[in-house]
Design an enzyme around this catalytic site. Structure first.
Site, short mmCIF file in Angstrom:
data_model
loop_
_atom_site.label_atom_id
_atom_site.label_comp_id
_atom_site.label_asym_id
_atom_site.label_seq_id
_atom_site.Cartn_x
_atom_site.Cartn_y
_atom_site.Cartn_z
N SER A 31 0.85 -1.19 0.00
CA SER A 31 0.00 0.00 0.00
C SER A 31 0.88 1.23 0.00
CB SER A 31 -0.91 0.01 1.24
OG SER A 31 -0.13 0.13 2.43
N LYS A 32 0.25 2.40 -0.02
CA LYS A 32 0.99 3.66 -0.13
C LYS A 32 1.94 3.88 1.04
CE LYS A 32 -2.48 6.12 -2.87
NZ LYS A 32 -3.42 7.26 -2.91
#
Length: 480
Positions: A252-253
């Site tokens: 994820s980010k």
């Protein structure tokens, strides 16, 4: 054997996640490795999540990655349209065909719209509309009652299917839910549209993430209800990320850039990104790691796909990118690296080719360039302690004495270039009986203000020019 046909069916909801790109890549490689066709289909059934220009991002990403499609919205292969919203009128007849054979039913529940693409009933709870008399349900539909169409799931027994990567998978039917097939607005859900479209487009191999494993029995029940052939499934392992503490979780980010677009903007070459992503879940038969796209297509086999999740290693990507950068010609590197620097707007614009030559083998991404040459554009503040260097026997005291003489020799140079600058420093060492490293170090610090630089003092001063080099030496002398 029938022609292999794979597809990539992204939703236009934003950037291209590396997981989506890997799915596209493996589908493309599977098709190319077996002389098949790769189809692009835009799955825009969820209009609420539609992002303007996202389709352009999909096209641009696939083009940049080198994944040319054989059929798609811009390349009709005779089974289009290839955008689901343009196919909306064909789904209802198929949904009603399922109702006719008892594999689906009308649902009139007040809160039955599609959260999570239509799956809002607990899997163990039967929708009350499932037992409604068919004549009564049809009368309500004809009267204009708002409704959706749901798949009817027989929750007894188990469903078993075979996946190319994970082998035989068995799921108890009691955990399956009566998913929505057709929404109130007449649009199909993803889960229904992809089955209908895959059949109509002749897709033989479905490549997708392992998160769809649990939904596959519902897809198979639809295929069986229609009497259609079930495609071969190739479910891919998850891509994980590792945080600063070493914890591993789904990418994820928070782990860093996770989109192709962002990675390119951070100075990674598309070819390096594609090469690296190819190895996230697939193992070649050798220890080789660097592959061009044609070489990947030649080497790829689904037998090399792994079950275990792959961990996205940014350090490994940086290394691979550095190998691709080194393989660029000097001209290619200079052209690709320049936009990542502010050199074009500086007094050093005319020296870019020389600067690029210093950087070519010293950076892992193009974004590294600006930091490595910042001292050229503007010399940082530094203290005289930086003149200390044990090996070359340099210190602030002898630097204060040496630099005026070094400056005088440099000022006398008629043709200002790295060779003559280095010769002048060597002459100073020979005349004073010191190691050549001493004036080299002293000059490096005076003109750069950095202990580590790409290139030596001769190369640095040639780039800076005579006037700026002497000015910086004068500034250094004022520090003692």
């Amino acid at each position: 054997m029938n022609e292999i046909r794979t597809r990539f069916a992204p939703s236009p909801t934003g950037f291209m996640h590396v997981g989506n790109l890997r799915t596209a890549l493996y589908a493309w490689l599977l098709a190319r490795s077996r002389q098949g066709k790769f189809i692009l289909r835009i799955e825009d059934t969820d209009q609420e999540r539609y992002v303007e220009n996202a389709v352009d991002v999909i096209y641009a990403t696939l083009k940049s990655a080198g994944l040319e499609h054989d059929e798609g919205p811009d390349k009709d292969g005779g089974v289009g349209p290839y955008v689901q919203s343009e196919r909306r009128d064909l789904y209802r007849p198929y949904a009603e065909k399922l109702i006719g054979c008892g594999a689906a039913y009308y649902c009139f529940c007040d809160k039955c719209e599609e959260e999570n693409d239509g799956e809002i009933h607990e899997a163990s709870a039967l929708c009350p509309c499932a037992s409604m008399d068919s004549a009564e349900a049809l009368a309500k539909v004809k009267a204009g009652a708002p409704h959706v169409i749901r798949q009817r799931i027989d929750r007894s027994g188990v469903s078993t299917f075979n996946d190319t990567v994970f082998g035989e998978i068995t799921i108890e039917n009691k955990v399956l839910d009566d998913q929505i097939l057709l929404k109130r607005d007449g649009m199909p859900t993803y889960n229904f549209a992809n089955v209908v479209d895959d059949h109509l487009m002749g897709i033989t191999h479905v490549v997708r993430g392992s998160e769809y494993l649990s939904s596959t029995p519902k897809y198979n029940l639809l295929y069986q209800a229609f009497g259609w052939d079930i495609p071969e499934y190739v479910h891919l392992p998850l891509i994980m990320g590792r945080d600063a503490e070493g914890n591993v979780s789904k990418l994820s980010k928070r782990h860093g850039s996770v989109s192709f677009e962002n990675l390119v903007s951070e100075g990674y070459l598309p070819e390096a990104i594609v090469n690296y992503i190819a190895l996230l879940g697939w193992s070649p038969k050798s220890d080789r790691e660097i592959f061009s796209l044609p070489e990947l297509a030649e080497s790829f086999s689904v037998a090399g796909l792994n079950k275990s999740p792959a961990v996205f290693d940014y350090d490994k990507l940086r290394w691979m990118n550095s190998e691709y950068i080194k393989a660029l010609s000097a001209e290619e590197f200079a052209a690709k690296a320049l936009p990542f620097t502010s050199v074009a707007e500086s007094f050093l614009a005319g020296a870019w080719e020389k600067i690029a030559a210093l950087l070519h083998t010293r950076v892992e991404t193009f974004a590294d360039c600006q930091e490595k040459i910042a001292f050229l554009l503007e010399q940082p503040e530094y203290g005289v302690e930086l003149f200390n260097h044990k090996k070359s026997k340099s210190d602030p005291e002898n630097s204060a004495a040496d630099l005026p003489v070094i400056r005088e020799k440099l000022a006398a140079i008629a043709e200002w270039n790295a060779e003559n600058i280095s010769n002048a420093l060597s002459e100073f060492a020979a005349e004073t009986g010191v190691k050549a490293g001493r004036p080299m170090w002293q000059a490096r610090i005076a003109v750069s203000g950095c202990a580590v630089t790409p290139g030596g003092p001769g190369e640095i001063m040639e780039i800076l020019g005579k006037e700026e080099s002497l000015r910086r030496i004068d500034a250094a002398l004022t520090k003692f």
